[in-house]
Design a protein around this motif. Structure first.
Motif, PDB file in Angstrom:
ATOM      1  N   ALA A 236       0.782  -1.092   0.038  1.00  0.00           N
ATOM      2  CA  ALA A 236       0.077   0.073  -0.080  1.00  0.00           C
ATOM      3  C   ALA A 236       0.734   1.216  -0.212  1.00  0.00           C
ATOM      4  N   GLU A 237       1.986   1.308   1.003  1.00  0.00           N
ATOM      5  CA  GLU A 237       2.920   2.375   0.973  1.00  0.00           C
ATOM      6  C   GLU A 237       3.532   2.724  -0.633  1.00  0.00           C
ATOM      7  N   PHE A 238       4.035   1.202  -1.083  1.00  0.00           N
ATOM      8  CA  PHE A 238       4.735   1.459  -2.239  1.00  0.00           C
ATOM      9  C   PHE A 238       3.748   2.117  -3.487  1.00  0.00           C
ATOM     10  N   MET A 239       2.498   1.636  -3.295  1.00  0.00           N
ATOM     11  CA  MET A 239       1.551   1.928  -4.548  1.00  0.00           C
ATOM     12  C   MET A 239       1.250   3.637  -4.274  1.00  0.00           C
ATOM     13  N   LYS A 240       1.136   3.917  -3.060  1.00  0.00           N
ATOM     14  CA  LYS A 240       0.655   5.342  -2.763  1.00  0.00           C
ATOM     15  C   LYS A 240       1.909   6.093  -3.173  1.00  0.00           C
ATOM     16  N   ARG A 241       3.210   5.698  -2.761  1.00  0.00           N
ATOM     17  CA  ARG A 241       4.122   6.574  -3.480  1.00  0.00           C
ATOM     18  C   ARG A 241       4.470   6.722  -4.763  1.00  0.00           C
ATOM     19  N   PHE A 242       4.684   5.295  -5.383  1.00  0.00           N
ATOM     20  CA  PHE A 242       4.901   5.531  -6.845  1.00  0.00           C
ATOM     21  C   PHE A 242       3.757   6.089  -7.631  1.00  0.00           C
ATOM     22  N   PHE A 243       2.513   6.083  -7.264  1.00  0.00           N
ATOM     23  CA  PHE A 243       1.381   6.486  -8.381  1.00  0.00           C
ATOM     24  C   PHE A 243       1.075   8.011  -7.591  1.00  0.00           C
ATOM     25  N   GLY A 244       1.536   8.247  -6.427  1.00  0.00           N
ATOM     26  CA  GLY A 244       1.228   9.793  -6.093  1.00  0.00           C
ATOM     27  C   GLY A 244      -0.078   9.796  -5.433  1.00  0.00           C
ATOM     28  N   LYS A 245      -0.780   8.786  -5.168  1.00  0.00           N
ATOM     29  CA  LYS A 245      -2.005   8.930  -4.649  1.00  0.00           C
ATOM     30  C   LYS A 245      -2.607   7.497  -4.025  1.00  0.00           C
ATOM     31  N   ASN A 246      -3.547   7.696  -3.192  1.00  0.00           N
ATOM     32  CA  ASN A 246      -4.275   6.329  -2.646  1.00  0.00           C
ATOM     33  C   ASN A 246      -4.915   5.834  -3.574  1.00  0.00           C
ATOM     34  N   LEU A 247      -4.401   4.395  -3.988  1.00  0.00           N
ATOM     35  CA  LEU A 247      -5.190   3.717  -5.066  1.00  0.00           C
ATOM     36  C   LEU A 247      -5.683   2.379  -4.437  1.00  0.00           C
ATOM     37  N   GLU A 248      -6.880   2.057  -5.225  1.00  0.00           N
ATOM     38  CA  GLU A 248      -7.497   1.109  -4.478  1.00  0.00           C
ATOM     39  C   GLU A 248      -6.701  -0.263  -5.187  1.00  0.00           C
ATOM     40  N   PHE A 249      -6.427  -1.384  -4.510  1.00  0.00           N
ATOM     41  CA  PHE A 249      -5.961  -2.332  -4.799  1.00  0.00           C
ATOM     42  C   PHE A 249      -6.222  -3.709  -4.042  1.00  0.00           C
ATOM     43  N   ARG A 250      -6.380  -4.698  -4.680  1.00  0.00           N
ATOM     44  CA  ARG A 250      -7.027  -5.702  -3.802  1.00  0.00           C
ATOM     45  C   ARG A 250      -6.258  -7.144  -4.160  1.00  0.00           C
ATOM     46  N   LEU A 251      -6.051  -8.040  -2.968  1.00  0.00           N
ATOM     47  CA  LEU A 251      -5.408  -9.450  -3.009  1.00  0.00           C
ATOM     48  C   LEU A 251      -6.591 -10.474  -3.372  1.00  0.00           C
ATOM     49  N   ARG A 252      -6.386 -11.225  -4.406  1.00  0.00           N
ATOM     50  CA  ARG A 252      -7.166 -12.217  -4.642  1.00  0.00           C
ATOM     51  C   ARG A 252      -6.405 -13.579  -4.544  1.00  0.00           C
ATOM     52  N   PRO A 253      -7.185 -14.688  -4.121  1.00  0.00           N
ATOM     53  CA  PRO A 253      -6.277 -16.130  -4.211  1.00  0.00           C
ATOM     54  C   PRO A 253      -5.834 -16.527  -5.332  1.00  0.00           C
ATOM     55  N   ASP A 254      -4.682 -17.107  -5.546  1.00  0.00           N
ATOM     56  CA  ASP A 254      -4.116 -17.357  -6.710  1.00  0.00           C
ATOM     57  C   ASP A 254      -3.410 -18.526  -6.396  1.00  0.00           C
ATOM     58  N   PHE A 255      -2.584 -19.169  -7.284  1.00  0.00           N
ATOM     59  CA  PHE A 255      -1.617 -20.253  -7.066  1.00  0.00           C
ATOM     60  C   PHE A 255      -0.158 -20.035  -7.721  1.00  0.00           C
ATOM     61  N   PHE A 256       0.845 -20.065  -6.970  1.00  0.00           N
ATOM     62  CA  PHE A 256       2.262 -20.057  -7.241  1.00  0.00           C
ATOM     63  C   PHE A 256       2.690 -21.134  -6.214  1.00  0.00           C
ATOM     64  N   PRO A 257       3.649 -22.165  -6.772  1.00  0.00           N
ATOM     65  CA  PRO A 257       4.406 -23.237  -6.256  1.00  0.00           C
ATOM     66  C   PRO A 257       5.254 -22.762  -5.226  1.00  0.00           C
ATOM     67  N   PHE A 258       5.714 -21.621  -5.413  1.00  0.00           N
ATOM     68  CA  PHE A 258       6.592 -21.045  -4.290  1.00  0.00           C
ATOM     69  C   PHE A 258       6.242 -20.337  -3.141  1.00  0.00           C
ATOM     70  N   THR A 259       4.744 -20.132  -3.166  1.00  0.00           N
ATOM     71  CA  THR A 259       4.064 -19.604  -2.258  1.00  0.00           C
ATOM     72  C   THR A 259       2.808 -20.440  -1.613  1.00  0.00           C
ATOM     73  N   GLU A 260       2.701 -20.061  -0.264  1.00  0.00           N
ATOM     74  CA  GLU A 260       1.477 -20.618   0.348  1.00  0.00           C
ATOM     75  C   GLU A 260       1.002 -19.985   1.376  1.00  0.00           C
ATOM     76  N   PRO A 261      -0.319 -19.359   1.522  1.00  0.00           N
ATOM     77  CA  PRO A 261      -1.170 -19.110   0.372  1.00  0.00           C
ATOM     78  C   PRO A 261      -0.411 -17.996  -0.536  1.00  0.00           C
ATOM     79  N   SER A 262      -1.096 -18.109  -1.893  1.00  0.00           N
ATOM     80  CA  SER A 262      -0.684 -17.341  -2.866  1.00  0.00           C
ATOM     81  C   SER A 262      -1.663 -16.377  -3.153  1.00  0.00           C
ATOM     82  N   PHE A 263      -1.374 -15.204  -3.674  1.00  0.00           N
ATOM     83  CA  PHE A 263      -2.372 -14.249  -3.874  1.00  0.00           C
ATOM     84  C   PHE A 263      -1.953 -13.342  -5.293  1.00  0.00           C
TER      85      PHE A 263
END
Ligand code: DAH
Length: 345
Positions: A236-263
């Motif tokens: 959230a901090e990165f997005m805010k500073r990179f885009f210069g404003k508070n942005l909506e973002f969301r995490l959705r479930p996903d799959f990657f073999p190297f993470t658990e849980p993944s999103f």
């Protein structure tokens, strides 16, 4: 008529010839002095009023004057001819010291390099260090160490460009920056926080949002206790500073073999401000990263005890971030070498 008259004519002609700017001027001067009804001709006419002796003397002087004028006219003509485009340009006034100079063109950093530096500065301020790894990887780091076993269908998710090599470990062009996680973990004891901006390669057809060579930004944080909440806060901090404003973002479930849980991380599409457009496939959301809590196997393969250490990781499409920030609708522009595109940054 006296010699004084000849002197006056000579000096006047000399002055005019000196001031002549072009051929037209010279012609006019020629006619006014040496032409049929020119001043010399008139003087010749006046000879008849003189005594014979005077006439001879003056006649000779007038002939000399005539030849002299012809000579300096021809000289001036060749001077003018040498200065291409006429005498005007030969005037000292062409060195106009007040004229504004021409701005020399200087290059600047590529938009992706600018973006990379911005991203690195933001993460550096949150305690992340920059790590790097080879673009030509081996099978172990690109897959096995990341919990993607041989012959596992998950490998198909990365269309790999393999390199012919005699070595027993197969070589490839890295399909993601995740292998640097494994390399770094092997060499550095936790706790640690790194980002890895890097070039990656896929054996894929290109279109407006896909390149066979593109850029990722890997992130990894390992500590005694980390959570998806701290991941979300950092992003959230990165997005805010990179885009210069508070942005909506969301995490959705996903799959990657190297993470658990993944999103996956999806952000409001900035091209259409979330209204829906071809870039976000009319959903208003654009997937910009994969992420998750580091799979215990990844820690284990790198020699860490998963009972003791935890981590989270992410992989952003860093060229996609640049596309969103600058509203660029074709990823291929970055490597096109098109100056009309590049000069805008
Ligand atoms: N390496 C993944 C890819 O190329 C992206 C990714 C997903 C990176 C999850 C991560 C992660 O570090 O935790 O598609």
């Amino acid at each position: 008529m006296t010699e004084i008259d000849l002197k006056i004519v000579r000096e006047k002609a000399e002055k005019e010839i000196r001031a002549a700017q072009n051929r037209a001027d010279l012609e006019r001067i020629f006619h006014s002095y040496l032409g049929k009804r020119g001043q010399i001709a008139l003087l010749f006419k006046e000879l008849k009023d003189l005594s014979e002796e005077q006439r001879r003397g003056m006649g000779q002087k007038m002939n000399e004057l005539k030849k002299y004028l012809e000579k300096i006219l021809t000289q001036k003509k060749s001077i003018l001819a040498r200065v291409k485009g006429g005498a005007k340009k030969a005037e000292p006034s062409r060195f106009d010291l007040d004229r504004p100079g021409r701005k020399p063109e200087i290059g600047h950093l590529h938009p992706l390099t600018q973006t990379k530096r911005e991203i690195m500065a933001i993460f550096a301020s949150m305690g992340f260090v920059v790590a790097a790894g080879p673009e030509m990887e081996n099978e172990w780091y690109n897959f096995d160490a990341l919990n993607i076993p041989k012959d596992h269908p998950a490998r198909d998710a990365w269309s790999t460009i393999w390199i012919k090599s005699p070595e027993s470990t197969k070589l490839l062009l890295r399909t993601h920056t995740s292998p640097v996680q494994a390399r770094y973990l092997e060499a550095h004891p936790p706790p640690l926080r790194i980002i890895v901006p890097g070039k990656v390669f896929r054996y894929e057809a290109t279109d407006a949002s896909h390149e066979s060579q593109f850029y990722q930004l890997e992130g990894l944080m390992v500590d005694k206790k980390v959570s998806a909440a701290s991941f979300k806060a950092v992003i959230a901090e990165f997005m805010k500073r990179f885009f210069g404003k508070n942005l909506e973002f969301r995490l959705r479930p996903d799959f990657f073999p190297f993470t658990e849980p993944s999103f996956d991380v999806a952000m409001t599409c900035l091209t259409c401000s979330g209204r829906g457009c071809p870039v976000c496939k009319k959903t208003g959301w654009l997937e910009v990263a994969g992420a998750g809590l580091v799979h215990p196997n990844v820690l284990r393969f790198s020699g860490l005890n998963p009972e003791k250490w935890q981590g989270w990781a992410f992989g952003f499409g860093w060229d996609r971030l640049a596309m969103m920030k600058y509203k660029i609708d074709d990823i291929r522009l970055f490597n096109s070498g098109n100056l009309r595109f590049l000069e805008q940054f």
